[in-house]
Design an enzyme around this catalytic site. Structure first.
Site, PDB file in Angstrom:
ATOM      1  N   THR A   1       0.854  -1.193   0.000  1.00 37.09           N
ATOM      2  CA  THR A   1       0.000   0.000   0.000  1.00 37.09           C
ATOM      3  C   THR A   1       0.890   1.243   0.000  1.00 37.09           C
ATOM      4  OG1 THR A   1      -0.194  -0.267   2.404  1.00 37.09           O
ATOM      5  CG2 THR A   1      -2.014  -1.084   1.053  1.00 37.09           C
TER       6      THR A   1
ATOM      7  N   LYS B   1       4.087  -6.946   3.587  1.00 40.24           N
ATOM      8  CA  LYS B   1       3.808  -5.545   3.305  1.00 40.24           C
ATOM      9  C   LYS B   1       3.653  -4.834   4.635  1.00 40.24           C
ATOM     10  CE  LYS B   1       0.528  -3.368   3.448  1.00 40.24           C
ATOM     11  NZ  LYS B   1      -0.068  -2.411   4.485  1.00 40.24           N
TER      12      LYS B   1
ATOM     13  N   THR C   1       1.407  -3.742  11.948  1.00 40.00           N
ATOM     14  CA  THR C   1       0.431  -3.655  10.866  1.00 40.00           C
ATOM     15  C   THR C   1       1.029  -4.148   9.571  1.00 40.00           C
ATOM     16  OG1 THR C   1      -0.591  -1.763  11.857  1.00 40.00           O
ATOM     17  CG2 THR C   1      -1.008  -2.108   9.541  1.00 40.00           C
TER      18      THR C   1
ATOM     19  N   GLU D   1       6.961   4.596   6.614  1.00 39.90           N
ATOM     20  CA  GLU D   1       6.479   5.809   5.954  1.00 39.90           C
ATOM     21  C   GLU D   1       7.341   7.018   6.300  1.00 39.90           C
ATOM     22  OE1 GLU D   1       1.784   4.517   5.592  1.00 39.90           O
ATOM     23  OE2 GLU D   1       2.380   5.937   7.155  1.00 39.90           O
TER      24      GLU D   1
ATOM     25  N   ASN E   1       0.209  11.276   6.015  1.00 47.93           N
ATOM     26  CA  ASN E   1      -0.970  10.638   6.595  1.00 47.93           C
ATOM     27  C   ASN E   1      -2.141  11.587   6.829  1.00 47.93           C
ATOM     28  OD1 ASN E   1      -0.483   7.633   7.387  1.00 47.93           O
ATOM     29  ND2 ASN E   1       1.447   8.669   7.834  1.00 47.93           N
TER      30      ASN E   1
END
Length: 417
Positions: A156, A182, A193, A279, A401
């Site tokens: 993602t 992922k 996650t 991220e 985000n």
């Protein structure tokens, strides 16, 4: 690992007897042609095991996969990116079951032999109208060299696909373990996650595989954090089909220990890859707590330091702020004595006995300037230790985000909301 092994190509498709496939459905964006639906299938019956999010809000695919594992063994996994199918009520369960049925029937399997996993935006119904027409191509595309496609189809916010595979001798037989993962944001221990699928052609009995997976997840995916958030969809599924021809091993014999060591190595490599691809992160930080009274005390300290926004921000700024580390140790609720604590950064002492060390600040700044470094926190009260893997926290993470709900615009066009 303390035994010979070779890194090989193939990822989750590297083990003998496994076929993989991936197609593009346009799940998040119908105009995009990126792969977003994947399938992993064993030509032979498997033993299987899985671990899932500890979040009390669980996505529909998590509930379905947990139910299937309770009923017996999995032989296939269907997974998608672009939509988490989480917080979608009864319709979400119906859609997850439909995805299992869609591959079970043509492969001659029962629904309960298929695991399902999803990742993406929470709260939106699955756009099944775009998924259903692609099932035939997904089945027809099954092949022995498509592992990389599966890794690409489940990402993602990741910047790249993440996979690893190894081969090693287990007794007189060559055995393979391969997997993909992922994960880049909403990463926190228990579990992080992410979606992770691992296959092996080792012959592993059900009970031993379950114990091995629990142990290896605890020492890998439960040791990483990026932003301290936990998702609704975390899933690790491991399939073992015995296609290598190796005989099953007994619990705690030499081959059993060797298999567990190999599985742990694969999981830890994938877990570290998640942190490195976090991220908008710029630092990969190993935090080792040693000299604790108990394992739990060491764990509390490691998690407090690795989750601290202040500590992570200082890492991003190249600031060797050992005071922030020490204050996190203090509120961790572990049993500590301030005057006994030593802290080193990149091998340089920053704190001795709870006070500033004599190491020149320039040396400490140079240590924190590295892209990867280790922090060692010595509590000097016992023999217990705990290791975690973390990252910095950047301003870019916040910017990245801020706009997830822009995806709802497409959902409105699809009539899903």
């Amino acid at each position: 690992m303390d035994f010979p092994f070779s890194r090989i190509k193939g990822g989750v498709g590297a083990a003998q007897g496994f076929l993989t496939s991936a197609v593009s459905c346009g799940i998040k964006n119908p105009a995009a042609d990126r792969l977003d639906l994947a399938l992993v299938y064993s030509e032979k019956p498997c033993t299987s095991a899985g671990t899932f999010t500890t979040n009390r809000v669980k996505a529909a695919p998590v509930k379905v996969s947990q139910s299937h594992l309770r009923k017996g063994e999995l032989r296939a996994i269907i997974a998608n990116s672009g939509n988490a199918n989480a917080c979608t009520g009864v319709q979400g369960i119906t859609d997850a079951n439909a995805m299992c049925d869609a591959v079970a029937k043509p492969l001659g399997l029962k629904r309960a032999e298929v695991g399902v996993a999803s990742t993406g935006v929470i709260g939106l119904p699955m756009p099944m109208v775009r998924v259903e027409p692609k099932y035939d191509a997904l089945i027809k595309g099954l092949g022995a060299k498509n592992g990389a496609d599966v890794a690409a189809a489940i990402i993602t916010s990741d910047t790249h696909a993440k996979e690893v595979a190894i081969s090693f001798d287990l007794g007189e037989h060559r055995v393979r373990i391969g997997g993909c993962v992922k994960g880049a944001g909403m990463i926190s221990p228990s579990m992080a996650t992410m979606l992770c699928f691992i296959t092996t052609d080792a012959n592993v009995k059900s009970e031993e595989l379950r114990k091995a997976v629990l142990e290896c997840v605890e020492e890998s995916f439960n040791r990483i954090t990026i932003d301290g958030d936990m998702s609704t969809n975390d899933t690790v599924i491991v399939l073992a089909n015995g296609a290598s021809g190796a005989p099953a091993f007994r619990r705690n014999d030499a081959r059993c220990k060797q298999f567990r060591a190999a599985l742990k190595w694969v999981m830890l490599e994938l877990a570290k890859a998640v942190v490195r691809d976090g991220e908008r992160v710029t630092k990969f930080v190993t935090v080792k707590v040693q000299g604790a009274r108990t394992y739990l005390d060491a764990k509390k300290v490691a998690e407090a330091v690795c989750k601290s926004a202040l500590v992570k921000s200082s890492w991003n700024g190249g600031d060797p702020n050992w005071g922030r580390i020490l204050h996190a140790v203090g509120y961790s609720r572990a049993r500590i004595r301030e005057e006994l604590i030593d802290i080193s950064i990149g091998g340089k002492l920053a704190c001795v006995g709870g006070l500033q060390a004599s190491t020149p600040m320039e040396e400490l700044r140079a240590a924190v300037a590295e892209k990867e470094f280790e922090i060692v926190i010595s509590l000097n009260q016992g023999d217990a230790e705990y290791v975690m893997y973390s990252s910095d926290l950047s301003p870019e993470y916040i910017d990245f985000n801020r706009s997830e709900y822009a995806y709802w615009k497409q959902a409105r066009k699809d009539g899903l909301v």
